[in-house]
Design a protein around this motif. Sequence first.
Motif, short mmCIF file in Angstrom:
data_model
loop_
_atom_site.label_atom_id
_atom_site.label_comp_id
_atom_site.label_asym_id
_atom_site.label_seq_id
_atom_site.Cartn_x
_atom_site.Cartn_y
_atom_site.Cartn_z
N ALA A 72 10.34 12.21 2.79
CA ALA A 72 11.71 11.57 3.56
C ALA A 72 11.32 11.38 4.89
O ALA A 72 11.82 10.26 5.72
N SER A 73 10.27 11.92 5.69
CA SER A 73 10.04 12.09 6.94
C SER A 73 9.33 10.55 7.46
O SER A 73 9.54 9.72 8.25
N SER A 74 8.47 10.35 6.13
CA SER A 74 7.72 9.19 6.13
C SER A 74 8.60 7.91 5.79
O SER A 74 8.64 6.91 6.45
N TYR A 75 9.62 7.97 4.99
CA TYR A 75 10.65 6.97 4.72
C TYR A 75 11.29 6.60 5.91
O TYR A 75 11.39 5.36 6.47
N LEU A 76 11.73 7.57 6.70
CA LEU A 76 12.43 7.37 8.09
C LEU A 76 11.71 6.64 9.02
O LEU A 76 12.16 5.61 9.52
N MET A 77 10.34 6.70 8.99
CA MET A 77 9.57 6.02 9.97
C MET A 77 9.27 4.63 9.44
O MET A 77 9.53 3.79 10.09
N VAL A 78 8.98 4.42 8.11
CA VAL A 78 9.06 3.22 7.41
C VAL A 78 10.08 2.17 7.66
O VAL A 78 9.71 1.06 8.41
N ILE A 79 11.34 2.85 7.41
CA ILE A 79 12.40 2.02 7.64
C ILE A 79 12.77 1.92 9.12
O ILE A 79 12.98 0.69 9.25
N SER A 100 0.90 -1.16 0.10
CA SER A 100 0.07 0.05 -0.04
C SER A 100 0.99 1.21 0.24
O SER A 100 0.51 2.26 -0.79
N TYR A 101 1.81 1.09 0.64
CA TYR A 101 2.66 2.24 0.88
C TYR A 101 3.57 2.69 -0.40
O TYR A 101 3.54 3.74 -0.77
N ILE A 102 4.04 1.82 -1.15
CA ILE A 102 4.73 1.84 -2.34
C ILE A 102 3.94 2.11 -3.38
O ILE A 102 4.25 3.03 -4.51
N ASP A 103 2.69 1.48 -3.58
CA ASP A 103 1.78 1.88 -4.47
C ASP A 103 0.95 2.91 -4.32
O ASP A 103 -0.21 3.36 -5.10
N VAL A 158 14.79 4.78 -2.75
CA VAL A 158 14.49 4.59 -1.32
C VAL A 158 13.29 3.50 -1.24
O VAL A 158 13.24 2.39 -0.29
N GLU A 159 12.26 3.82 -1.97
CA GLU A 159 11.09 2.57 -2.04
C GLU A 159 11.62 1.42 -2.66
O GLU A 159 10.82 0.37 -2.30
N ASP A 160 12.54 1.21 -3.55
CA ASP A 160 13.08 0.02 -3.76
C ASP A 160 13.80 -0.64 -2.81
O ASP A 160 13.60 -1.96 -2.41
N VAL A 161 14.20 0.10 -1.68
CA VAL A 161 15.10 -0.53 -0.69
C VAL A 161 13.97 -1.00 0.38
O VAL A 161 14.01 -2.19 0.94
N ILE A 162 12.84 -0.28 0.64
CA ILE A 162 12.01 -0.59 1.21
C ILE A 162 11.17 -2.07 0.85
O ILE A 162 10.88 -2.69 1.81
N TYR A 202 18.93 -0.42 7.11
CA TYR A 202 18.55 0.72 7.93
C TYR A 202 19.39 1.95 7.92
O TYR A 202 19.12 2.92 7.41
N GLU A 203 20.56 1.55 8.43
CA GLU A 203 21.75 2.47 8.41
C GLU A 203 21.99 3.33 7.31
O GLU A 203 21.87 4.48 7.18
N SER A 204 22.21 2.32 6.27
CA SER A 204 22.51 3.01 4.91
C SER A 204 21.28 3.85 4.13
O SER A 204 21.53 5.13 3.65
N THR A 205 20.25 3.49 4.49
CA THR A 205 18.95 4.01 3.63
C THR A 205 18.66 5.23 4.47
O THR A 205 18.47 6.39 3.86
N ARG A 206 19.06 5.35 5.89
CA ARG A 206 18.69 6.56 6.52
C ARG A 206 19.82 7.70 6.02
O ARG A 206 19.37 8.79 5.96
N ILE A 207 20.95 7.25 5.80
CA ILE A 207 21.85 8.44 5.30
C ILE A 207 21.39 8.68 3.73
O ILE A 207 21.30 9.83 3.56
N ALA A 208 20.81 7.83 3.15
CA ALA A 208 20.54 8.06 1.53
C ALA A 208 19.31 8.93 1.79
O ALA A 208 19.17 10.00 0.89
N ILE A 209 18.42 8.77 2.57
CA ILE A 209 17.35 9.67 2.72
C ILE A 209 17.63 11.22 3.10
O ILE A 209 17.43 12.15 2.50
N THR A 210 18.70 11.43 4.13
CA THR A 210 18.97 12.31 4.76
C THR A 210 19.71 13.12 3.49
O THR A 210 19.63 14.50 3.27
N LYS A 211 20.49 12.52 2.60
CA LYS A 211 21.33 13.27 1.51
C LYS A 211 20.21 13.60 0.54
O LYS A 211 20.30 14.62 0.02
#
Lengths: 224, 224
Positions: free
Chosen positions: B181-188, B33-36, B116-120, B160-169
Motif C-alpha cells: 500500500a505504501s508503494s501504491y501511494l507513491m506510484v499513484i 515492471s511494477y505490475i509484473d 489498485v494495480e488495474d487502476v495504475i 489519484y484521489e479515489s485510488t488513495r482512498i481505496a488504498i487506505t480502505k
Amino acid sequence: MATTFDDRLAKLRKSFTGMGVNVSEQIYQSTKSYIDHDVDLAEKVCAHDLEVNENETHMEKHAMNLIALQQPVATDFRIIISYLKAGTDMERIGDAAVGIAKETALAKGNPRMEDVEDVIAKMTKHIRKMLEQILEAYTTFDAKVAPEIVQEDHKIDKYYESTRIAITKGILINPETAVAASSYLMVIRYLERIGDHIVNLSEYLIYSDTGKIVELGEEDYREI
Amino acid sequence: MATTFDDRLAKLRKSFTGMGVNVSEQIYQSTKSYIDHDVDLAEKVCAHDLEVNENETHMEKHAMNLIALQQPVATDFRIIISYLKAGTDMERIGDAAVGIAKETALAKGNPRMEDVEDVIAKMTKHIRKMLEQILEAYTTFDAKVAPEIVQEDHKIDKYYESTRIAITKGILINPETAVAASSYLMVIRYLERIGDHIVNLSEYLIYSDTGKIVELGEEDYREI
C-alpha cells in the motif's frame, strides 16, 4: 537616469531572495499547520501560494526581458538563465508546501503516530536550513556551497527512507492509523522532493559559475 | 554551407521529440515492471534514465547556445525558452518513471491489491496518451491542445484521489497489505505528478504562442 544592466540584475536578485524568504515561511507554516492539526493556518498557506506564484511570474518576465532586450553574454547570460530555472524550482517548493498544508485536513481527527510527526518537524528544520544556505549563495552566485547541499540532501533522503519504513510498521501495529499513515507518506515525500529542488538550485549555481550543466546527487538518488 | 537558425531550431525540435518518445517508453516500461513484479525490467528502466538525462543536457546546451550566439527575438526567442523549460519537465517525468521502477523491488513479494494495480495500468495508459498529444503539439508549437490537457489532467487527479482512498480502505480490511500500500501511494503520486508536468508543458506552448506566462489547472490543483 537610464537603468543599467547591473541595476536590473540587482533587482532580479532581490526578487529571487524575496521569493525564497516567502517560500521558506510557507514550508514552516505548512508543517506547523500539519503537526498542530491547524486547518485555519493550512488555509492561509494555500491562499498565500498565489503570492509565491506571482513572485515567479514576475521574476520570469523580468529575466526573459533582460535576455531579450539586453542580450547579455557569458556569466551575465548564465546568471539570468539560472534565475529563470531557479524561479521554477522555488515555485515548485511552494507547491510542495501547499501539498503539505492540504494534508492537514485529510489527517485531522484520525489516530496518529507522534514519533513520525517529530521526524517531520526535524526534516522541516533541516530543509529550511538548506534553503537559507542556498539563498545566501545566490546573493553572490558562489557555487562552493553545492557539495554541502548534496550532503544535506542525502540526510533528508535517509530520513525519508527510515521514516517510510517506520510508517509501514506503524500500520501493521495499529491499522487504525492507516488514514494518517497515508498522509505521513505524502508529507515526507513532499519534504524529500523539496530537498531535490534545493539540489537543483545548487546545480544552477555551478552552471552560472562554470557553464557546466551537472546532475548532482544522482548516485544518491539511485540508491533510494 | 552555413547552418541557418531554422536548421538549428529544427534540430532542437527533433531532440525534444526524441527525448519525449524515450520518456514515454520509460513510463510504459516502469509501470509494466511494477505490475509484473519484474525487477530485471525495473533495473533496465533505471539504467536507461542516464540516456534521458543526457538528452536533457544536450538539449539545454543546444538551446542556450542558440540564445547566446544567435540572439533570437519575439516568437523564436520564446520557442527556445519553451524548449529549455520543457526539457526540464521532461527530465523530471523520466525521474518519476525511475521512481516507479524502484518501487518494483520494494513491493515485490508482499500481499498486494489487484484492483489498485488495474487502476495504475489505466492511469499509465491515460498519461501516455497525454504525452503523445503534447509531443504532437510541440512539433508545430500549437497551443490549442492546452485546455484538453488540463481536462485530461483533471481526470488523473480524480484517479489519484479515489485510488488513495481505496488504498487506505484496503489497509483497514487487510493490514498485511501495508507494505504494498505504501508503494501504491507513491506510484499513484508519481503518476499524478507526471500529469502536472504535462500541464506545465502545455503552459510553455501558450507562452511561446502569446508571450503570456500562465498557470493552468491551478484551481484544479487547489481542489485536491
